[in-house]
Structures are given as structure tokens and as C-alpha cells.
Design an enzyme around this catalytic site. Structure first.
Site, PDB file in Angstrom:
ATOM      1  N   HIS A 145       0.832  -1.206   0.000  1.00 32.03           N
ATOM      2  CA  HIS A 145       0.000   0.000   0.000  1.00 32.03           C
ATOM      3  C   HIS A 145       0.867   1.257   0.000  1.00 32.03           C
ATOM      4  O   HIS A 145       0.625   2.194  -0.773  1.00 32.03           O
ATOM      5  CB  HIS A 145      -0.906  -0.015   1.235  1.00 32.03           C
ATOM      6  CG  HIS A 145      -1.697   1.236   1.442  1.00 32.03           C
ATOM      7  ND1 HIS A 145      -2.968   1.420   0.943  1.00 32.03           N
ATOM      8  CD2 HIS A 145      -1.384   2.393   2.101  1.00 32.03           C
ATOM      9  CE1 HIS A 145      -3.411   2.618   1.278  1.00 32.03           C
ATOM     10  NE2 HIS A 145      -2.476   3.236   1.992  1.00 32.03           N
ATOM     11  N   GLU A 146       1.900   1.280   0.848  1.00 23.93           N
ATOM     12  CA  GLU A 146       2.757   2.472   0.939  1.00 23.93           C
ATOM     13  C   GLU A 146       3.619   2.643  -0.312  1.00 23.93           C
ATOM     14  O   GLU A 146       3.839   3.766  -0.775  1.00 23.93           O
ATOM     15  CB  GLU A 146       3.637   2.393   2.191  1.00 23.93           C
ATOM     16  CG  GLU A 146       2.869   2.309   3.504  1.00 23.93           C
ATOM     17  CD  GLU A 146       1.860   3.419   3.685  1.00 23.93           C
ATOM     18  OE1 GLU A 146       2.027   4.500   3.084  1.00 23.93           O
ATOM     19  OE2 GLU A 146       0.876   3.212   4.432  1.00 23.93           O
ATOM     20  N   HIS A 149       1.565   4.283  -2.906  1.00 27.46           N
ATOM     21  CA  HIS A 149       1.523   5.739  -2.724  1.00 27.46           C
ATOM     22  C   HIS A 149       2.709   6.395  -3.424  1.00 27.46           C
ATOM     23  O   HIS A 149       2.564   7.403  -4.121  1.00 27.46           O
ATOM     24  CB  HIS A 149       1.556   6.097  -1.232  1.00 27.46           C
ATOM     25  CG  HIS A 149       0.222   6.118  -0.571  1.00 27.46           C
ATOM     26  ND1 HIS A 149      -0.872   6.760  -1.102  1.00 27.46           N
ATOM     27  CD2 HIS A 149      -0.203   5.568   0.611  1.00 27.46           C
ATOM     28  CE1 HIS A 149      -1.907   6.617  -0.282  1.00 27.46           C
ATOM     29  NE2 HIS A 149      -1.529   5.896   0.758  1.00 27.46           N
ATOM     30  N   GLU A 226      -6.253   6.820  -1.191  1.00 25.71           N
ATOM     31  CA  GLU A 226      -6.186   5.621  -0.362  1.00 25.71           C
ATOM     32  C   GLU A 226      -6.786   4.424  -1.093  1.00 25.71           C
ATOM     33  O   GLU A 226      -6.223   3.326  -1.076  1.00 25.71           O
ATOM     34  CB  GLU A 226      -6.912   5.851   0.969  1.00 25.71           C
ATOM     35  CG  GLU A 226      -6.233   6.851   1.888  1.00 25.71           C
ATOM     36  CD  GLU A 226      -4.800   6.484   2.190  1.00 25.71           C
ATOM     37  OE1 GLU A 226      -4.513   5.296   2.457  1.00 25.71           O
ATOM     38  OE2 GLU A 226      -3.953   7.393   2.146  1.00 25.71           O
TER      39      GLU A 226
END
Length: 295
Positions: A145-146, A149, A226
Site C-alpha cells: 500500500h505504501e 503511494h 487511499e
């Protein structure tokens, strides 16, 4: 605490000095003239302050989190070598050519975040609490997930959105303040411009009010990114790992949100605030449902 305050003040001093130099180089020293508002000068001032403040903060973001949160950068030969290698594997899948820095900071909260001015100059930081509370697959989902980003350039685009909103708020508030302060003048003051003090006070109030009214725009984009990072993370390590990571976060939600929340934009989770439109993150239930219904 004093170190954090000192770094905050130093950052703001550098920001003000840098923006002041840029405005002087552009030959812009003010926007109020004897004839009224110089709209071109006002627009330049608002753009430089609005965009400049956001992007200077972005450029300093890695340095600031290392200093204020005690993030320790790791390498493949250190005690968190497996973590570094996992991040690098995922980053390569994401098409990042220069591997992100990987950091660990000591905190009981279950948290991780990505920051940095670009995908190839990013930092992925993980709390010790997250590493203790999550299993290997769940950690991998959070890391994916990071990394998503960073790969999506979310830090840059969020700074851009915030900068545009800041500039718009500054522009409108100063035009409105000039009109209001003019309307408040007495007849004896007709030959003079509006009182600088009154104008300044009205500007401050309007900056706050309009800033709050514009905040949902920035928060909407924050929630949108997100969902996009969840989808990206699922494509890098699999939907099941991403869902398990979010389900684990849901179980830890109260601990994630405990303590100071001044780093809210770096949180990997969020619960419904006073109004959801002011929340930086969608609820975990919505994020999990979005992943389950995605192809």
C-alpha cells in the site's frame, strides 16, 4: 518536544525566507496600491505562497519525519534486512527505478507511511508496533500500500492540490477583505485607503473560514488516493494479502488513533470523524469492501 518545536520553527523560517526571495526576484512586493488591488501582483503572491509552501514542505518531508519521529534508515544487512528486501521487491514490481529508503521508528501504534518528493526519492517508514502486531502477509500488504503511494506520486499530487487550494483561498480572502474594509470605512476616511490593521484582521478571519470550507476538496483527494493505493498494493502482492492487512488494521484501529494526531495524513487508517468529508482516510470497512468487489 523542544527539538520538534525547533525544527518546526526552523522549517517555517526557511520557508518564509525562500518565498520572500522568490517574490523579490519576481519584482512583487505587494498588491495594494493607491488605486486599489493590483490583481496580477495578488495572483502571483498567492500562487507563490500557496504552491511554494506546499512544495517546500514536500521537499523537506523526509528530513522532517526522520528528525521528529526518530525514523532510523535500514539496509539489507541490518536487523530489518528482510523488511528492506520486501520493500525493494515490491518497488520493482511497481516500476520504481531508484529504491525507496526504508525506515523503522519506535512506536507502539500500528502505523506506516510513505513520504518524499518523488517516486524515486521516497521513504517508506514502519512502526515497531506494526512489526510486532502483524504477521508476514499482513506486513507485506501494508508495505505494498505504501509503495503504491510512492509509485502513484501521491505525495506530489496531494501537495499540488493543497497548493492550488491554498492559492485560491488566499486570492479570494484578500479581495473580499479589501471590499469589506472599504465598506466599513467612515465618510471621513473616503480619501484614504482601508485601515491596514482592519484589512489584516479581516484577511486572517477569511483565510481561516475559507480554508475550512475548502478543506473537503483536499480531504476528498486524500480518500481517493487511499483507494488507489489499496488497489495498487493488491496488484503487487495479491488482493488477499491486502484485505488481510486492512482487516488486521481494523482490529487495531483504536490503538492506531491513540495519542497525538498531528501526523494524520501519514496514518494508514482512519475512522469516521465529525463529518466524513473532513476525513483523510475512508473507513476501513469501505476500503475492504472496495477491494472485495474489485476485479
Amino acid at each position: 518536544m523542544f527539538k520538534r518545536i525547533g525544527l518546526f520553527l526552523l522549517t517555517n523560517i526557511l520557508m518564509v525566507a525562500t518565498i520572500g526571495i522568490v517574490l523579490n526576484l519576481l519584482g512583487v512586493n505587494g498588491y495594494l496600491t493607491a488605486q486599489g488591488i493590483n490583481y496580477q501582483s495578488l495572483l502571483i503572491i498567492c500562487l507563490v505562497w500557496g504552491m511554494g509552501g506546499s512544495f517546500i514542505s514536500l521537499m523537506l518531508s523526509k528530513f522532517m519525519v526522520k528528525m521528529t519521529m526518530g525514523v532510523q534508515i535500514q539496509n539489507e544487512n541490518g536487523p530489518y534486512g528482510d523488511l528492506v528486501r520486501k520493500v525493494h521487491v515490491i518497488a520493482r514490481r511497481a516500476g520504481i527505478t531508484k529504491m525507496p529508503e526504508v525506515g523503522v521508528y519506535d512506536s507502539p501504534e500500528v502505523n506506516a507511511f510513505a513520504t518524499g518528493p518523488s517516486a524515486n526519492s521516497s521513504l517508506i517508514a514502519v512502526s515497531t508496533g506494526l512489526l510486532r502486531e502483524m504477521n508476514e502477509d499482513e506486513v507485506e500488504g501494508v508495505l505494498a500500500h505504501e509503495v503504491a503511494h510512492a509509485a502513484n506520486g501521491d505525495m506530489v499530487t496531494l501537495a499540488l492540490v493543497q497548493g492550488v487550494v491554498n492559492a485560491f483561498v488566499m486570492f479570494i480572502s484578500r479581495i473580499a477583505a479589501f471590499a469589506i474594509s472599504n465598506a466599513l470605512r467612515s465618510n471621513d476616511d473616503e480619501d484614504r485607503g482601508p485601515s491596514p490593521m482592519i484589512n489584516y484582521m479581516i484577511v486572517m478571519v477569511l483565510d481561516i473560514v475559507l480554508g475550512l470550507l475548502a478543506m473537503p476538496i483536499v480531504m476528498w483527494f486524500s480518500r481517493f488516493r487511499e483507494y488507489r493505493a489499496d488497489s495498487g498494493g493488491a496488484s503487487y502482492v495479491g488482493k488477499d494479502k491486502m484485505i488481510r492487512a486492512l482487516e488486521s488494521l481494523k482490529g487495531q484501529q483504536d490503538r492506531i488513533l491513540s495519542g497525538a494526531d498531528n501526523m494524520a495524513t501519514m496514518k494508514i487508517s482512519g475512522k469516521v470523524n465529525f463529518a466524513e468529508m473532513f476525513s483523510t482516510h475512508p473507513t476501513l470497512d469501505k476500503r475492504i469492501q472496495a477491494l472485495r468487489t474489485s476485479r
